[in-house]
Design a protein around this motif. Structure first.
Motif, PDB file in Angstrom:
ATOM      1  N   GLY A 207       0.721  -1.133  -0.115  1.00 16.99           N
ATOM      2  CA  GLY A 207      -0.020  -0.101  -0.020  1.00 16.99           C
ATOM      3  C   GLY A 207       0.704   1.367   0.154  1.00 16.99           C
ATOM      4  O   GLY A 207       0.589   2.267  -0.806  1.00 16.99           O
ATOM      5  N   ASN A 211       0.844   4.226  -2.961  1.00 13.82           N
ATOM      6  CA  ASN A 211       0.155   5.450  -2.417  1.00 13.82           C
ATOM      7  C   ASN A 211       0.359   5.978  -1.116  1.00 13.82           C
ATOM      8  O   ASN A 211      -0.393   5.609  -0.092  1.00 13.82           O
ATOM      9  CB  ASN A 211      -1.326   5.664  -2.964  1.00 13.82           C
ATOM     10  N   ASP A 213       0.661   8.667   0.332  1.00 13.51           N
ATOM     11  CA  ASP A 213      -0.637   9.795   0.900  1.00 13.51           C
ATOM     12  C   ASP A 213      -1.731   9.142   1.275  1.00 13.51           C
ATOM     13  O   ASP A 213      -2.224   9.584   2.587  1.00 13.51           O
ATOM     14  CB  ASP A 213      -0.839  10.980  -0.064  1.00 13.51           C
ATOM     15  N   ARG A 214      -2.259   8.081   0.637  1.00  8.24           N
ATOM     16  CA  ARG A 214      -3.511   7.494   1.110  1.00  8.24           C
ATOM     17  C   ARG A 214      -3.347   6.920   2.385  1.00  8.24           C
ATOM     18  O   ARG A 214      -4.076   6.768   3.484  1.00  8.24           O
ATOM     19  CB  ARG A 214      -4.210   6.694  -0.159  1.00  8.24           C
ATOM     20  N   MET A 215      -1.922   6.012   2.437  1.00  6.73           N
ATOM     21  CA  MET A 215      -1.737   5.312   3.599  1.00  6.73           C
ATOM     22  C   MET A 215      -1.668   6.332   4.747  1.00  6.73           C
ATOM     23  O   MET A 215      -2.168   5.851   5.905  1.00  6.73           O
ATOM     24  CB  MET A 215      -0.470   4.301   3.465  1.00  6.73           C
ATOM     25  N   THR A 216      -0.893   7.399   4.689  1.00  8.41           N
ATOM     26  CA  THR A 216      -1.055   8.248   5.859  1.00  8.41           C
ATOM     27  C   THR A 216      -2.298   8.735   6.259  1.00  8.41           C
ATOM     28  O   THR A 216      -2.504   8.722   7.425  1.00  8.41           O
ATOM     29  CB  THR A 216       0.011   9.471   5.561  1.00  8.41           C
ATOM     30  N   ALA A 217      -3.216   9.017   5.325  1.00  8.56           N
ATOM     31  CA  ALA A 217      -4.492   9.638   5.467  1.00  8.56           C
ATOM     32  C   ALA A 217      -5.342   8.476   6.036  1.00  8.56           C
ATOM     33  O   ALA A 217      -6.490   8.793   6.731  1.00  8.56           O
ATOM     34  CB  ALA A 217      -5.079  10.375   4.198  1.00  8.56           C
ATOM     35  N   LEU A 218      -4.994   7.322   6.131  1.00  9.86           N
ATOM     36  CA  LEU A 218      -5.802   6.165   6.475  1.00  9.86           C
ATOM     37  C   LEU A 218      -5.266   5.698   8.085  1.00  9.86           C
ATOM     38  O   LEU A 218      -5.919   5.105   8.747  1.00  9.86           O
ATOM     39  CB  LEU A 218      -5.298   4.911   5.848  1.00  9.86           C
TER      40      LEU A 218
END
Lengths: 341, 239
Positions: A207, A211, A213-218
Motif C-alpha cells: 500500500g 500510494n 499519501d493515502r496510507m498516511t491519511a488512513l
C-alpha cells in the motif's frame, strides 16, 4: 461481469507455492545425484539468493530501491568471522553467537539508518544515494581497519560446527553437510519472509508503494513501516552474510561494496522483483551463469558484456523479470497485487 | 447534539497570502455541512488544517473536545478524521477489494472479521460487483465512491470531502448526495463537504458555510444563503 484486468488473488500464490516446493526439492536432490564443485558452490549461491530476497521484499513490495544490501551482507559476514575468531573457550558455540550478531547487526544497522532517513522524509533517488554511500562506508571501513578485518586480504573464517549440547557435534567441513545446513536455513527464511509479505505487514508495505499519501491519511505511520521493512531487509542480508562467510571461509571487502550491491539489484531485476522466489532463483541462475561464462576460454573477457546484454534484454522485454515471464506463460494474464510498475 | 468539531480563530498565512483568517466553526456529531465559496476562498486550506496536512499559523482545532491542532495526519486519521482528496487518492494498481482491505487493515478489526467488513463496505458504495477489478480501470465516478468507501472502511467518523462529485454525471452526482445523506443518517457520521455544484448542495438540504477571502462570510440553511445579498454578490451572482 467481464473485467479487463483480473487481479489473481489466491491462484498465483498456490502456483508460486508449488514452484517453491519444486525449487527446494530440486535443491535437496542435487547432492544425492552429484558431488564435487556443484555441491560445493550451490550453498553460496543460495545465500546470494537470500540476499536477493532481502532486496526483493524492499524493492518489489515496498518500492524502495537500495544499493546498500552488500553493506548488511558484509556486516553479517565480518561479524561471523570476528566472533568465531575471537570468542573462544566459551561454553557456547561461537558460530551461533556469530550468526546471531551478524543477523541482528545487519537488521539493527538497517533499522537505525532507515529510521533517520525515512523519518526525515528521504525517498526515491535521494534514498538510493544514501544507501550507495552506506556500501562505500562499509567497504572503506573493512579495508581501513586491516588490523582487525584483514583489509584487502580479507578475513579468514572457519567452517562452523553444528552442536546441540553434548548430544550432537556435526562438522560442516565437508560439502554435503554444510549444503543441507544452508538449505535448512534458506527454506524457513523463504517461508517466513513469504508469510510476512502475504500478511498484514506485506499488504501495508505494498500500500505504501502504491500510494503513500493515502496510507498516511488512513492512519498508517508510513516512516515506521518503511523503517521496519528496511530493517527486515537488513536482517535477511545479515543472515545470508553470516552463513556465506563460514561457507566461503572468508569475509572480503569485495562483498561490501557498491559493485556487489549493484549485482544484487541485477539478480533481483532479472529474477523478478515482485517475487521472493523469482529473485532467489534469479540470483542462483545469474551467479551460476556468470561463473560458467567466465570459465569458457573464448568469451572469458567478454562475459560481463554478455551478462550486461542479458540484463538489458530482461529489463526491456519483461519488466517483471523471470518470475513475471513465468506467470505470464502460466496464463491468466496480469501479475496480480504485485503488478503495476 | 454534542459538538464533534470546534474550531477557534483559525488563521493560515502562506508568506504574504492569508488563506484563512480567524475562522471559527463548529460541527455537531451527525451533522452534514457544505462549504462553498469562490476560488481562492480558502476552502481546501480549511479542511487541510482539519486533516492535518496544513499546520495553522494560529488558532485551535478541537475534535471530540481534544486539542488536535498539532497532531500529525496519521494520528488524526486514527481518531476518526477521514479525508477524501480533490483528485481521488486511491490505489490504482490494486483491485477494488484490496483498496478497501487496506483501509480495514488500518482499523483494529480482527482478521476473521475483515472479509465481511470489506464486503459490507463495497455494498454500501455499490462496488461489490467491481470487487476484482483494478481501480485504474474504473470510471471516474466509481473512483470517487471507492475513496468514500475507503474512509468508511477506515472507520472515519468525520468525513472531509473535497469536491466529491467532481467529474460525475448528473445522475452520479444525485446518487452521491443520496449516499452521503444515508451515511449520515444510518452510520451517524459527520461530514464537511466542499462543493461547487449548486444543485448538489441544494439536494443535500444541509447547512452551508460560505467562505470568502479566507473568512466566514455567512452561515445558514441553503435557502437563507441563496437569498443573502452578500453571498449573491461574491459567489452565486457570477456562478
Amino acid at each position: 461481469m467481464t473485467a479487463e484486468i483480473q487481479p489473481a488473488r489466491r491462484g498465483v500464490f498456490r502456483r508460486e507455492d508449488v514452484a517453491a516446493l519444486a525449487v527446494f526439492l530440486l535443491l535437496a536432490a542435487i547432492p544425492l545425484a552429484t558431488s564435487g564443485y556443484v555441491v560445493y558452490i550451490l550453498p553460496q549461491y543460495m545465500l546470494l539468493g537470500v540476499l536477493a530476497m532481502s532486496l526483493a521484499l524492499l524493492w518489489g513490495h515496498g518500492g524502495i530501491v537500495s544499493f546498500g544490501q552488500a553493506a548488511f551482507f558484509a556486516i553479517g559476514a565480518y561479524a561471523m568471522g570476528l566472533v568465531m575468531k575471537h570468542l573462544t573457550g566459551m561454553a557456547i558455540n561461537s558460530a551461533y553467537v556469530g550468526i546471531l550478531v551478524g543477523t541482528v547487526g545487519g537488521g539493527v544497522t538497517a533499522l537505525l539508518i532507515g529510521y533517520f532517513l525515512f523519518s526525515a522524509g528521504v525517498r526515491a533517488a535521494y534514498f538510493v544515494v544514501a544507501t550507495l554511500a552506506l556500501s562505500i562506508v562499509v567497504e572503506q571501513t573493512v579495508k581501513s581497519f586491516s588490523d582487525i578485518t584483514g583489509g584487502w586480504n580479507g578475513l579468514y573464517v572457519d567452517r562452523m560446527t553444528v552442536t546441540l549440547g553434548s548430544w550432537l557435534e556435526l562438522s560442516l567441513f565437508d560439502d554435503a553437510p554444510i549444503y543441507y545446513v544452508v538449505l535448512a536455513v534458506v527454506v524457513p527464511v523463504y517461508v517466513i519472509a513469504t508469510a510476512l509479505m502475504r500478511g498484514r505487514f506485506g499488504k501495508i508495505v505494498v500500500g505504501i508503494r502504491e500510494n503513500e499519501d493515502r496510507m498516511t491519511a488512513l492512519g498508517f505511520n508510513v516512516p515506521m513501516y518503511k523503517t521496519l521493512v528496511f530493517g527486515l531487509s537488513g536482517l535477511l542480508a545479515g543472515v545470508a552474510g553470516s552463513f556465506y562467510a563460514t561457507h566461503a571461509q572468508f569475509a572480503h571487502p569485495v562483498n561490501a561494496g557498491v559493485l556487489f550491491s549493484t549485482q544484487v539489484v541485477i539478480w533481483v531485476a532479472i529474477g523478478g522483483r515482485h517475487s521472493l522466489l523469482g529473485s532467489f532463483v534469479g540470483a542462483i541462475v545469474v551467479a551460476s551463469l556468470s561463473n560458467y561464462l567466465s570459465s569458457i576460454e573464448e568469451i572469458q573477457n567478454y562475459w560481463p558484456l554478455v551478462m550486461g546484454l542479458i540484463f538489458i534484454a530482461v529489463i526491456v522485454l519483461f519488466r517483471g523479470g523471470l518470475a513475471g515471464l513465468v506467470e505470464k506463460l502460466a496464463g491468466k494474464g496480469a501479475h496480480g497485487r504485485a503488478a503495476g510498475h | 447534539m454534542a459538538e464533534l468539531l470546534v474550531i477557534e480563530g483559525l488563521t493560515k498565512r502562506f508568506r504574504g497570502l492569508v488563506a484563512n483568517n480567524d475562522v471559527s466553526f463548529a460541527l455537531a456529531a451527525g451533522e452534514l455541512r457544505c462549504i462553498i465559496g469562490p476560488n481562492g476562498a480558502g476552502k481546501t486550506t480549511f479542511i487541510s488544517m482539519i486533516s492535518g496536512h496544513v499546520v495553522p499559523t494560529s488558532g485551535r482545532i478541537l475534535f471530540k473536545s481534544r486539542d488536535i491542532t498539532k497532531l500529525p495526519v496519521h494520528l488524526r486519521a486514527r481518531i476518526g478524521i477521514g479525508r477524501k482528496f480533490q483528485t481521488p487518492t486511491v490505489f490504482d494498481n490494486l483491485s477494488v477489494y484490496e483498496n478497501i482491505e487496506l483501509a480495514v487493515l488500518a482499523t483494529p478489526t480482527p482478521s476473521r472479521g475483515r472479509h465481511a467488513r470489506i464486503m459490507r463496505t463495497l455494498d454500501l458504495v455499490r462496488l461489490a460487483e467491481q470487487s476484482d477489478r483494478m481501480v485504474g480501470a474504473l470510471a471516474h465516478g466509481q473512483r470517487q465512491w471507492l475513496e468514500i468507501g475507503i474512509l468508511l472502511a477506515g472507520e472515519a467518523q468525520l468525513l472531509l470531502l473535497d469536491e466529491p462529485t467532481a467529474g460525475m454525471t448528473a445522475e452520479e452526482t444525485h446518487s452521491t448526495g443520496e449516499l452521503l445523506r444515508r451515511l449520515v443518517r444510518e452510520l451517524e457520521l459527520s461530514a464537511i463537504i466542499i462543493e461547487h455544484d449548486i444543485n448538489f448542495i441544494r439536494d443535500l438540504k444541509a447547512p452551508v458555510t460560505v467562505l470568502h477571502l479566507g473568512r466566514v462570510l455567512v452561515e445558514g440553511s441553503f435557502a437563507d444563503i441563496e437569498r443573502n445579498e452578500q453571498v449573491r454578490s461574491v459567489y452565486l451572482g457570477n456562478a
